[in-house]
Structures are given as C-alpha cells and as structure tokens.
Design a protein around this motif. Structure first.
Motif, short mmCIF file in Angstrom:
data_model
loop_
_atom_site.label_atom_id
_atom_site.label_comp_id
_atom_site.label_asym_id
_atom_site.label_seq_id
_atom_site.Cartn_x
_atom_site.Cartn_y
_atom_site.Cartn_z
N PHE A 32 3.25 -11.82 -7.71
CA PHE A 32 2.67 -11.17 -6.54
C PHE A 32 3.68 -11.01 -5.41
CE2 PHE A 32 -1.77 -12.89 -7.76
CZ PHE A 32 -2.02 -11.77 -8.54
N GLN A 33 4.78 -11.75 -5.45
CA GLN A 33 5.79 -11.69 -4.40
C GLN A 33 7.02 -10.86 -4.79
OE1 GLN A 33 6.36 -15.66 -2.39
NE2 GLN A 33 5.13 -16.27 -4.16
N GLU A 34 7.11 -10.44 -6.05
CA GLU A 34 8.27 -9.66 -6.50
C GLU A 34 8.35 -8.35 -5.73
OE1 GLU A 34 7.63 -9.14 -10.66
OE2 GLU A 34 8.23 -11.19 -11.14
N SER A 35 9.55 -7.96 -5.38
CA SER A 35 9.72 -6.75 -4.56
C SER A 35 9.15 -5.52 -5.27
CB SER A 35 11.18 -6.54 -4.20
OG SER A 35 11.96 -6.42 -5.38
N GLY A 36 9.32 -5.42 -6.58
CA GLY A 36 8.79 -4.27 -7.32
C GLY A 36 7.28 -4.21 -7.27
N TYR A 37 6.64 -5.36 -7.39
CA TYR A 37 5.18 -5.42 -7.33
C TYR A 37 4.69 -5.06 -5.94
CZ TYR A 37 0.41 -7.20 -7.65
OH TYR A 37 -0.95 -7.31 -7.62
N VAL A 38 5.32 -5.65 -4.92
CA VAL A 38 4.92 -5.40 -3.54
C VAL A 38 5.10 -3.92 -3.20
CG1 VAL A 38 5.44 -5.93 -1.12
CG2 VAL A 38 5.37 -7.77 -2.81
N ALA A 39 6.23 -3.33 -3.59
CA ALA A 39 6.48 -1.91 -3.31
C ALA A 39 5.44 -1.04 -3.99
CB ALA A 39 7.89 -1.53 -3.77
N THR A 40 5.09 -1.37 -5.22
CA THR A 40 4.09 -0.60 -5.94
C THR A 40 2.74 -0.69 -5.25
OG1 THR A 40 5.23 -0.94 -8.04
CG2 THR A 40 2.91 -0.34 -8.17
N ILE A 41 2.39 -1.88 -4.80
CA ILE A 41 1.11 -2.07 -4.11
C ILE A 41 1.09 -1.26 -2.81
CG2 ILE A 41 -0.33 -3.78 -2.91
CD1 ILE A 41 -0.53 -3.91 -5.94
N VAL A 42 2.19 -1.27 -2.08
CA VAL A 42 2.26 -0.51 -0.82
C VAL A 42 2.11 0.98 -1.11
CG1 VAL A 42 3.78 0.16 1.08
CG2 VAL A 42 3.58 -2.25 0.43
N GLU A 43 2.82 1.48 -2.12
CA GLU A 43 2.74 2.90 -2.47
C GLU A 43 1.34 3.29 -2.89
OE1 GLU A 43 5.64 3.78 -5.48
OE2 GLU A 43 7.28 3.07 -4.24
N LYS A 44 0.74 2.49 -3.75
CA LYS A 44 -0.62 2.80 -4.20
C LYS A 44 -1.61 2.68 -3.05
CE LYS A 44 0.01 1.79 -9.07
NZ LYS A 44 -0.45 1.01 -10.22
N GLY A 45 -1.38 1.71 -2.17
CA GLY A 45 -2.24 1.55 -1.01
C GLY A 45 -2.21 2.79 -0.12
N GLN A 46 -1.01 3.34 0.06
CA GLN A 46 -0.88 4.56 0.85
C GLN A 46 -1.64 5.72 0.19
OE1 GLN A 46 0.45 5.02 3.83
NE2 GLN A 46 0.94 2.86 3.98
N SER A 47 -1.56 5.80 -1.12
CA SER A 47 -2.26 6.86 -1.85
C SER A 47 -3.77 6.74 -1.68
CB SER A 47 -1.91 6.83 -3.33
OG SER A 47 -0.56 7.08 -3.53
N VAL A 48 -4.29 5.52 -1.81
CA VAL A 48 -5.72 5.30 -1.67
C VAL A 48 -6.17 5.65 -0.26
CG1 VAL A 48 -7.52 3.52 -1.61
CG2 VAL A 48 -5.91 3.59 -3.51
N LEU A 49 -5.40 5.23 0.75
CA LEU A 49 -5.76 5.54 2.13
C LEU A 49 -5.68 7.04 2.41
CD1 LEU A 49 -4.11 2.57 4.04
CD2 LEU A 49 -6.53 2.91 3.50
N GLN A 50 -4.66 7.70 1.87
CA GLN A 50 -4.54 9.15 2.07
C GLN A 50 -5.71 9.88 1.44
OE1 GLN A 50 -0.69 10.10 0.52
NE2 GLN A 50 0.38 9.52 2.38
N GLU A 51 -6.11 9.43 0.26
CA GLU A 51 -7.25 10.06 -0.41
C GLU A 51 -8.52 9.87 0.41
OE1 GLU A 51 -9.87 9.58 -4.47
OE2 GLU A 51 -7.75 9.08 -4.54
#
Length: 126
Positions: free
Chosen positions: A81-100
């Motif tokens: 849950f703390q890996e940079s790749g996981y965190v970046a993916t979560i942030v990107e997907k979070g932005q997509s969900v909020l934009q939608e």
C-alpha cells in the motif's frame, strides 16, 4: 488477478467443489466473481490501512483479525500500500473517478460541493 492466485483459490475450493468438468462459461463467471471479490477485499483493507496516520502504528496495532495467524502477509500488504507505483496508480484512478463524477454535474457547480461517490474507493482499486 495473477494466474497463480486463481489456481490457488481453485485448489482451496476444489476440496468442496469439483471444477474438473466445468464449462468455459462457468469458469469465466467464477473468474469474474473471484476477481471482483478480491478487489473489494483489497479495497476494504486499503481503506482500513488509510485510517492510521502512521504506517508503523498500523503494523503494530492495526493488524486485522483475518491476518492474526499470518502477520507476515499483513506486513507485506502494508508495504504494498506504500509502494510508489501503487500510490501513483491510486492517485491516477482517483482523479479519473472524480472527473467522471464531476462530468455528470452542471458546469457551474462549485468544487466545494462535489463529493465523490460512496463507493469511490472500490472503483479506484478496480
């Protein structure tokens, strides 16, 4: 979901169910079902992890009951849950969900009044 995880799950379930003669359609349905349940479980664990301000505290005091007999798995998951790749993916997907979500509102809606959907965490992980 990695093929190895699917096979392990099938092996555990095969003690109660016989998957030898299962049709491709039924197997595809089970794979989708297992995948959705796994994503929901991981989303729930991530939300639980996020309740703690300090990763060391969650490791020492926050181990869920389902991991009591395998704390090494909880340690691994907290690290994941703390890996940079996981965190970046979560942030990107979070932005997509909020934009939608925002795209479905009138254009003049103030950002302060925009709330993410209640199941946003699940959609971000999926």
């Amino acid at each position: 979901m990695p093929e190895e995880v699917k096979n392990t799950m099938r092996n555990h379930l095969s003690t109660n169910y016989n998957f030898d003669d299962i049709s491709k359609d039924k197997l595809a349905y089970l794979n989708r079902l297992f995948s959705e349940r796994y994503k929901q479980w991981k989303s729930d664990l991530h939300q639980y992890f996020e309740m703690f301000d300090d990763p060391q505290v969650v490791l020492k005091e926050g181990c869920p009951n389902e991991f009591m007999d395998r704390q090494d798995s909880w340690v691994w998951l907290c690290g994941h849950f703390q890996e940079s790749g996981y965190v970046a993916t979560i942030v990107e997907k979070g932005q997509s969900v909020l934009q939608e979500s925002a795209s479905q509102l009138p254009p003049d809606t103030p950002i302060k009044s925009v709330d993410p959907p209640k199941d946003a965490g699940f959609h971000i992980l999926t």
